[in-house]
Design a protein around this motif. Structure first.
Motif, PDB file in Angstrom:
ATOM      1  N   GLY A  80     -24.853  37.932 -45.703  1.00 39.63           N
ATOM      2  CA  GLY A  80     -23.807  37.270 -46.471  1.00 39.63           C
ATOM      3  C   GLY A  80     -23.522  37.915 -47.806  1.00 39.63           C
ATOM      4  N   GLY A  88     -21.057  42.931 -43.231  1.00 38.70           N
ATOM      5  CA  GLY A  88     -21.745  41.654 -43.371  1.00 38.70           C
ATOM      6  C   GLY A  88     -21.937  40.937 -42.048  1.00 38.70           C
ATOM      7  N   GLY A 106     -22.163  35.607 -41.132  1.00 33.95           N
ATOM      8  CA  GLY A 106     -21.342  36.812 -41.077  1.00 33.95           C
ATOM      9  C   GLY A 106     -19.865  36.558 -41.251  1.00 33.95           C
ATOM     10  N   GLY A 110     -19.700  35.679 -45.367  1.00 33.18           N
ATOM     11  CA  GLY A 110     -19.233  37.041 -45.628  1.00 33.18           C
ATOM     12  C   GLY A 110     -17.796  37.090 -46.110  1.00 33.18           C
ATOM     13  N   GLY A 114     -19.522  37.086 -49.819  1.00 33.47           N
ATOM     14  CA  GLY A 114     -19.638  38.535 -49.641  1.00 33.47           C
ATOM     15  C   GLY A 114     -18.417  39.279 -50.126  1.00 33.47           C
TER      16      GLY A 114
END
Length: 358
Positions: A80, A88, A106, A110, A114
């Motif tokens: 993340g 990610g 993810g 993310g 992220g």
């Protein structure tokens, strides 16, 4: 719902493509073309890191995963820290204890935390002028403060339980608080730090591209264990295909919503450029950030707060999700737009009106 969204994007691709054939009379053909032209920049920013993901996963499994195991945290949360389309997602799926956790981290984390860490903050701090940075930083603080709402909604939409989401994302909340403190008290140091971080990501991306390209063309492995570059390009291509339709759709939405949003802007004390920035940010944060010099004081803060969760919702992030986890397109959009709107709403309440930029 996923089917409806994708048929809408397909309709956008048809309308944009037909308009391009007939000379871009509606201005949608240009958006259609832009969607595909972004493939090059997208590939440069993410293909290499996707190639390196299996290798990074092996290193993290040896060095960090045992620590996560002792603390009871799912190691997938490490993914993340990277944007959804910068490795990610792949890293989360490689490290997570269960596929459900990997998908949530993810895709949802993310695409919010992220993306903010690896793209929005370093790019934004680098693009805007010194006098605008305090307003941008204030917006980032507000947006990060609203991020837990986005992550909770996203986790529940992905089928996770409330306590599971809260415990899983505890490290992200802690990192968000640290980022908020750093932006608030040490903005110059944070700019340098994010610059180094972005440079490191760029180095890894280029290294992955070199290794992947050499292996593809010669069969020689510079780095053993990396993913084939054609697999990475397949992910990139799926994003480009969706953007063929998503950019014309976003342009049509902008035109349809222009008057009501301008009315809302007038009621909330924001100028037209500030409102337009919100619509652009849903597609890409870059044009919204570039427009900040033309926004009023409140608009700069509101746009920055919105970008933390809402950036790229209708373009790259939706395209990536459709190409990897199509059933999570709706949870992604719900979480990003909910977080973005909460951030924007909080920014309206916490910022002052007026103060147009030069």
């Amino acid at each position: 719902m996923n089917t409806i969204i994708m048929w809408t994007m397909a309709a956008g691709a048809v309308i944009g493509g037909v308009d391009k054939i007939f000379g871009n009379r509606l201005g949608l053909g240009k958006r259609f073309e832009e969607g595909f032209l972004l493939l090059g920049a997208t590939a440069l920013s993410m293909a290499g890191i996707i190639c390196l993901t299996p290798l990074l996963s092996m290193l993290l499994k040896a060095a960090v995963v045992p620590l996560c195991g002792r603390s009871g945290l799912d190691p997938g949360i490490l993914g993340g820290i990277l944007a959804i389309d910068m490795g990610g997602y792949q890293l989360s799926m490689e490290l997570a204890g269960t596929p459900a956790v990997g998908r949530y981290v993810g895709i949802v984390i993310g695409a919010t935390f992220g993306c903010t860490v690896t793209f929005t903050i370093p790019v934004g701090m680098g693009m805007i002028s010194g006098k605008e940075r305090p307003l941008f930083a204030k917006g980032m603080l507000i947006g990060l403060g609203m991020m837990p709402i986005s992550l909770l909604i996203g986790g529940l939409s992905c089928g996770l339980r409330v306590m599971e989401v809260l415990y899983l994302t505890l490290p992200i909340f802690v990192l968000s608080l640290m980022l908020m403190a750093g932006i608030r008290f040490f903005p110059d140091h944070m700019i340098k730090g994010f610059g180094y971080f972005a440079a490191g990501i760029g180095f890894l991306t280029t290294l992955g591209l070199i290794a992947g390209a050499v292996e593809y063309m010669t069969g020689f492995q510079i780095l053993k264990g990396i993913a084939p570059i054609e697999d990475a390009m397949a992910v990139v291509s799926s994003i480009g295909v969706v953007m063929l339709g998503s950019l014309p759709v976003a342009e049509m939405l902008r035109r349809i919503l222009e008057k009501p949003l301008n009315w809302i802007g007038g009621k909330t004390g924001m100028n037209g450029n500030s409102v337009a920035g919100l619509l652009m940010g849903i597609v890409s944060p870059v044009p919204a950030i570039a427009m900040m010099k033309e926004m009023d004081t409140r608009g700069k803060v509101v746009n920055a707060a919105f970008l933390v969760c809402g950036a790229s919702a209708l373009a790259a992030h939706m395209g990536f999700t459709y190409g990897t986890e199509p059933e999570l397109v709706v949870p992604l959009l719900i979480s990003k737009l909910a977080g973005g709107l909460c951030g924007a709403g909080a920014a309206v309440l916490l910022s002052r009106k007026g103060g147009c930029a030069d």
